[in-house]
Design an enzyme around this catalytic site. Sequence first.
Site, PDB file in Angstrom:
ATOM      1  N   ILE A  95      21.804  -3.009  29.594  1.00 20.28           N
ATOM      2  CA  ILE A  95      21.443  -2.749  30.991  1.00 20.28           C
ATOM      3  C   ILE A  95      19.929  -2.783  31.183  1.00 20.28           C
ATOM      4  O   ILE A  95      19.410  -3.503  32.045  1.00 20.28           O
ATOM      5  CB  ILE A  95      22.022  -1.399  31.446  1.00 20.28           C
ATOM      6  CG1 ILE A  95      23.551  -1.447  31.381  1.00 20.28           C
ATOM      7  CG2 ILE A  95      21.560  -1.061  32.852  1.00 20.28           C
ATOM      8  CD1 ILE A  95      24.215  -0.099  31.482  1.00 20.28           C
ATOM      9  N   TYR A  96      19.215  -2.020  30.366  1.00 18.79           N
ATOM     10  CA  TYR A  96      17.757  -2.003  30.486  1.00 18.79           C
ATOM     11  C   TYR A  96      17.178  -3.385  30.202  1.00 18.79           C
ATOM     12  O   TYR A  96      16.322  -3.888  30.939  1.00 18.79           O
ATOM     13  CB  TYR A  96      17.168  -0.979  29.517  1.00 18.79           C
ATOM     14  CG  TYR A  96      15.650  -0.903  29.577  1.00 18.79           C
ATOM     15  CD1 TYR A  96      15.024  -0.139  30.561  1.00 18.79           C
ATOM     16  CD2 TYR A  96      14.861  -1.591  28.663  1.00 18.79           C
ATOM     17  CE1 TYR A  96      13.641  -0.069  30.621  1.00 18.79           C
ATOM     18  CE2 TYR A  96      13.483  -1.532  28.729  1.00 18.79           C
ATOM     19  CZ  TYR A  96      12.874  -0.768  29.702  1.00 18.79           C
ATOM     20  OH  TYR A  96      11.505  -0.715  29.766  1.00 18.79           O
ATOM     21  N   GLY A  97      17.637  -4.022  29.121  1.00 20.44           N
ATOM     22  CA  GLY A  97      17.117  -5.333  28.754  1.00 20.44           C
ATOM     23  C   GLY A  97      17.357  -6.371  29.824  1.00 20.44           C
ATOM     24  O   GLY A  97      16.489  -7.210  30.113  1.00 20.44           O
TER      25      GLY A  97
END
Length: 276
Positions: free
Chosen positions: A161-163
């Site tokens: 998600i963050y990436g």
Amino acid sequence: MSTASAGGGRVVVVTGGTRGIGLGLAGELLQRGCRVVVCGRSSAAVDTAVAALAEHGADRVTGLPADVTDRESLQKLWDHATQTFGRVDVWINNAGISAPRRSMTEVSADVADDVVRTNLVGAMNGCAVALAGLREQAGGGWVWNMEGFGSNGQIQPGMAIYGASKRGVTYLTEALVKEAKGSDVRVGFLSPGIVATDLLLADYDGQPEAFEKARKIFNILGDRVETVTPWLADRLLAATKNGTRVAWLTGPKAMRRFMAASFRSRDIFSDAEAKV
């Protein structure tokens, strides 16, 4: 040129400037003679940050609560900056959050949505507001977007998600560099590398064993806010070319650190850790 005059009185807006890298960067910019506007999610956070930054020049720092996922809120931040200091020379889209480092199926839809809206939609909103404003003022100015894990193609389990949000920020920035070509507005990339902040620690919330495994790598490749932010401030203020990437942790630097790891001991999570 002295450190105090390096900023030349430029007006800099730092979203997410109430903690971590944003707060550190705001302080360094003030020390370089800039006038600085910070935002955070709450009035309390903004008031605390502005009070802390005032030691560098109370008449050169101000702040406003703002929600980066709401473009109108960021427009009010722009208006506050121009009403206070007359213009904006540099806008830094720094605000960001992370998700727990877990399988995507273990992360709630609400958390995933918050990460993407803050990191990617927030950067989009900041760019839209800043680019419109900069195009209307004499001399234009700069927009900088903060990269993160995933921006340059790094892939790790638990970071989907963050990436993905940060990969999106990099594409956004690359596209805007092309859109700004030939104008007085310039767009750049800020890449701070691995920095010991509450954001990094939050990735391992409730996972002490996983954090201890990752800590060794963090202590080789990572740094503290006060180590990285002076370097970032100097280089973003010195930049002249549209599309500039200011990257702290380069491939060659990472390789040198791995090679030297067995000869030195570092702990970026301790106040005693020495600057590099």
